[in-house]
Design a protein around this motif. Structure first.
Motif, mmCIF file in Angstrom:
data_model
loop_
_atom_site.group_PDB
_atom_site.id
_atom_site.type_symbol
_atom_site.label_atom_id
_atom_site.label_comp_id
_atom_site.label_asym_id
_atom_site.label_seq_id
_atom_site.Cartn_x
_atom_site.Cartn_y
_atom_site.Cartn_z
ATOM 1 N N ASP A 255 0.875 -1.173 0.000
ATOM 2 C CA ASP A 255 0.000 0.000 0.000
ATOM 3 C C ASP A 255 0.911 1.221 0.000
ATOM 4 O OD1 ASP A 255 -2.437 -1.255 -0.028
ATOM 5 O OD2 ASP A 255 -2.897 -0.952 2.080
ATOM 6 N N LYS A 256 0.480 2.296 -0.664
ATOM 7 C CA LYS A 256 1.349 3.464 -0.823
ATOM 8 C C LYS A 256 0.571 4.759 -0.685
ATOM 9 C CE LYS A 256 4.450 1.239 -4.085
ATOM 10 N NZ LYS A 256 4.124 0.354 -5.152
ATOM 11 N N PHE A 257 1.266 5.772 -0.208
ATOM 12 C CA PHE A 257 0.820 7.161 -0.266
ATOM 13 C C PHE A 257 1.964 7.932 -0.916
ATOM 14 C CE2 PHE A 257 -1.525 5.786 3.582
ATOM 15 C CZ PHE A 257 -2.818 6.154 3.225
ATOM 16 N N ASP A 258 1.681 8.756 -1.905
ATOM 17 C CA ASP A 258 2.678 9.605 -2.550
ATOM 18 C C ASP A 258 2.168 11.039 -2.530
ATOM 19 O OD1 ASP A 258 4.096 7.337 -3.192
ATOM 20 O OD2 ASP A 258 4.015 7.617 -5.348
ATOM 21 N N PHE A 259 3.071 11.972 -2.290
ATOM 22 C CA PHE A 259 2.749 13.388 -2.376
ATOM 23 C C PHE A 259 4.049 14.170 -2.505
ATOM 24 C CE2 PHE A 259 3.485 12.655 2.067
ATOM 25 C CZ PHE A 259 4.148 13.791 2.525
ATOM 26 N N SER A 260 3.936 15.441 -2.768
ATOM 27 C CA SER A 260 5.128 16.277 -2.848
ATOM 28 C C SER A 260 4.897 17.578 -2.092
ATOM 29 C CB SER A 260 5.506 16.561 -4.301
ATOM 30 O OG SER A 260 4.460 17.223 -4.955
ATOM 31 N N VAL A 261 6.007 18.155 -1.662
ATOM 32 C CA VAL A 261 6.018 19.465 -1.012
ATOM 33 C C VAL A 261 6.824 20.385 -1.911
ATOM 34 C CG1 VAL A 261 6.816 20.761 1.010
ATOM 35 C CG2 VAL A 261 5.875 18.455 1.301
ATOM 36 N N PHE A 262 6.297 21.582 -2.146
ATOM 37 C CA PHE A 262 6.996 22.556 -2.973
ATOM 38 C C PHE A 262 7.100 23.862 -2.196
ATOM 39 C CE2 PHE A 262 6.920 25.771 -6.497
ATOM 40 C CZ PHE A 262 8.195 25.490 -6.977
#
Length: 125
Positions: free
Chosen positions: A97-104
């Motif tokens: 299971d995965k969660f992906d996100f980014s911070v900019f």
């Protein structure tokens, strides 16, 4: 612009912001556990892509394994950068299971373009 919770684009007017969190189910049955992932940006966040993967009862946050705390929670706290809390729902998480996100982070987002690739982020969504 950034991806919103519904994965549509929305204006990104803050100095530090988080993209919409993408969930992906694991390989055992194709369904992700129904828990939640919440993100708190602290005083000095940095631009980075995050890939969080569940394996054998632990979440791996960009390579760092975090064991479960009491009551079905996993907390990854990086000093003054970011705090990530995952809470398990009534459907347990399974391997992959995965969660992906980014911070900019940028003080001048107007007319700026981020075109560089984030390391360690799955592109098979």
């Amino acid at each position: 612009m950034k991806s919103a919770a519904d994965f549509r684009l929305e204006p990104d007017n803050s100095v530090a912001s988080i993209s919409g969190i993408k969930e992906k189910g694991g390989t055992l049955n194709g369904n992700a556990g129904n828990g939640t992932c919440s993100i708190e940006l602290k005083s000095s966040p940095k631009t980075e892509g995050y890939k969080i993967v569940y394996t054998s009862g632990k979440w791996k946050f960009n390579g760092t394994e975090v064991a479960e705390n009491p009551n079905g929670k996993w907390i990854y706290d990086v000093g003054n950068e970011i705090k990530i809390t995952i809470s398990e729902g009534n459907i347990p998480f399974i391997n992959d299971d995965k969660f992906d996100f980014s911070v900019f982070v940028s003080s001048k987002k107007l007319n700026s373009t981020a075109t560089s690739k984030f390391d360690d982020v799955d592109s098979d969504f």
